[in-house]
Design a protein around this motif. Sequence first.
Motif, PDB file in Angstrom:
ATOM      1  N   LEU A 239      -8.874  11.517  76.106  1.00  0.00           N
ATOM      2  CA  LEU A 239      -8.690  11.963  74.719  1.00  0.00           C
ATOM      3  C   LEU A 239      -8.529  13.475  74.631  1.00  0.00           C
TER       4      LEU A 239
ATOM      5  N   LEU B  56      -5.066  14.406  75.530  1.00  0.00           N
ATOM      6  CA  LEU B  56      -4.141  14.136  74.425  1.00  0.00           C
ATOM      7  C   LEU B  56      -4.310  15.157  73.308  1.00  0.00           C
ATOM      8  N   ARG B  57      -5.551  15.508  73.069  1.00  0.00           N
ATOM      9  CA  ARG B  57      -5.830  16.488  72.024  1.00  0.00           C
ATOM     10  C   ARG B  57      -5.221  17.848  72.353  1.00  0.00           C
TER      11      ARG B  57
ATOM     12  N   VAL C  77      -3.953   7.852  71.916  1.00  0.00           N
ATOM     13  CA  VAL C  77      -5.270   7.922  71.284  1.00  0.00           C
ATOM     14  C   VAL C  77      -5.671   6.548  70.754  1.00  0.00           C
TER      15      VAL C  77
ATOM     16  N   ALA D 209      -2.452  18.336  73.775  1.00  0.00           N
ATOM     17  CA  ALA D 209      -0.985  18.294  73.738  1.00  0.00           C
ATOM     18  C   ALA D 209      -0.546  17.895  72.334  1.00  0.00           C
ATOM     19  N   PRO D 210      -0.577  18.836  71.388  1.00  0.00           N
ATOM     20  CA  PRO D 210      -0.482  18.485  69.966  1.00  0.00           C
ATOM     21  C   PRO D 210       0.889  17.978  69.547  1.00  0.00           C
ATOM     22  N   GLU D 211       1.939  18.198  70.356  1.00  0.00           N
ATOM     23  CA  GLU D 211       3.265  17.786  69.881  1.00  0.00           C
ATOM     24  C   GLU D 211       3.573  16.319  70.176  1.00  0.00           C
ATOM     25  N   GLN D 212       2.817  15.739  71.129  1.00  0.00           N
ATOM     26  CA  GLN D 212       3.071  14.342  71.446  1.00  0.00           C
ATOM     27  C   GLN D 212       2.661  13.420  70.303  1.00  0.00           C
ATOM     28  N   ASP D 213       3.094  12.173  70.377  1.00  0.00           N
ATOM     29  CA  ASP D 213       2.607  11.236  69.374  1.00  0.00           C
ATOM     30  C   ASP D 213       1.270  10.690  69.854  1.00  0.00           C
ATOM     31  N   CYS D 214       0.562  10.048  68.948  1.00  0.00           N
ATOM     32  CA  CYS D 214      -0.828   9.754  69.261  1.00  0.00           C
ATOM     33  C   CYS D 214      -1.059   8.278  69.581  1.00  0.00           C
TER      34      CYS D 214
END
Lengths: 157, 157
Positions: free
Chosen positions: A71, A74-75, A85, A77-82
Amino acid sequence: MTTIQLRIGELAEQLELPVETIRYYEREGLMPPPRRTDGNYRVYDAPLVDRLTFIRNCRALDMTLNEIRELLRLRDAPEQDCTGVNDVLDAHIDHVCERINALRRLKVQLQGLRERCRQAHTVEECEILSGLSAPALASTPLASRHLPVHGRKGSKR
Amino acid sequence: MTTIQLRIGELAEQLELPVETIRYYEREGLMPPPRRTDGNYRVYDAPLVDRLTFIRNCRALDMTLNEIRELLRLRDAPEQDCTGVNDVLDAHIDHVCERINALRRLKVQLQGLRERCRQAHTVEECEILSGLSAPALASTPLASRHLPVHGRKGSKR
DNA sequence: GAACACCCTGTAGTAGCTTTAGGGTCAAGT
DNA sequence: ACTTGACCCTAAAGCTACTACAGGGTGTTC
């Protein structure tokens, strides 16, 4: 404007975590090494406080450190979709449901065993002990093995 | 009349336990050291098979080794009354109930969090991640901390 | 006498911390 | 100036209940 600057003890108190746990998360790479004072004390600023809050909340939801690592990645890498998550969370919810069901089956077994000895008599004739000695543990299927009941020890403070 | 005599592998197969676990219980003092052959192989007779069956059944009910130690101690004193046995079992049932309740609260929290992100969008605006970063983890009280969800790893055979 | 399944001991690794040992820092009090 | 005490530091070991590995012995079969 004074920016936030906390020593590890203050941080621990605010987030209600033991100091050693915070240092442990640093060793494990969940928290980056913070700035140090001249006296070699750790100093935490707002982004680190946020990160630790995130970790603590995930742990409170009983995610593993590896789930949390994922998590955090992922957090960061703010431009990716979630979608990732959501996947982590869905998998975790599944874990929890399975555990609840397994524990319910276990509880039924234990209560059945307990019923066998409502009055105190001697150990020799105790139906509980004989039930526990049966090769296949009564007739009901064995509780699915390998799911610990006992939580972590209560932490200090 | 041939009395039972099993090598460790045969015992393991009969009770569906890994061989190493049996040796581990011996190291831990739950099982007494068995007789040995000339070739230094362990040999198990009926009383030891019973004892291991008892231990395995207790573990299947998710008792800790310490709880089992206590039960074995009581089992080895057949003239006493079995109040102690009942106490161990009652305490264990309490553990299980507490765990179930804690996990149920946890599940509610997780599902609430999951609802916040029904559609995939970017990590930056993901409501799950922001929820997890909140100082007090949403408004609901924190899941009672310190209860692991994840069971033991699946054992080999 | 070689292959093979089985057994032996001892050690280290797993998760997520907690505890201990043995020290250094810093502000307040005498 | 010195001491007390609260706080901080690192490194290593301990916890539960196993599991896995390394390196070797045993015993039966071909």
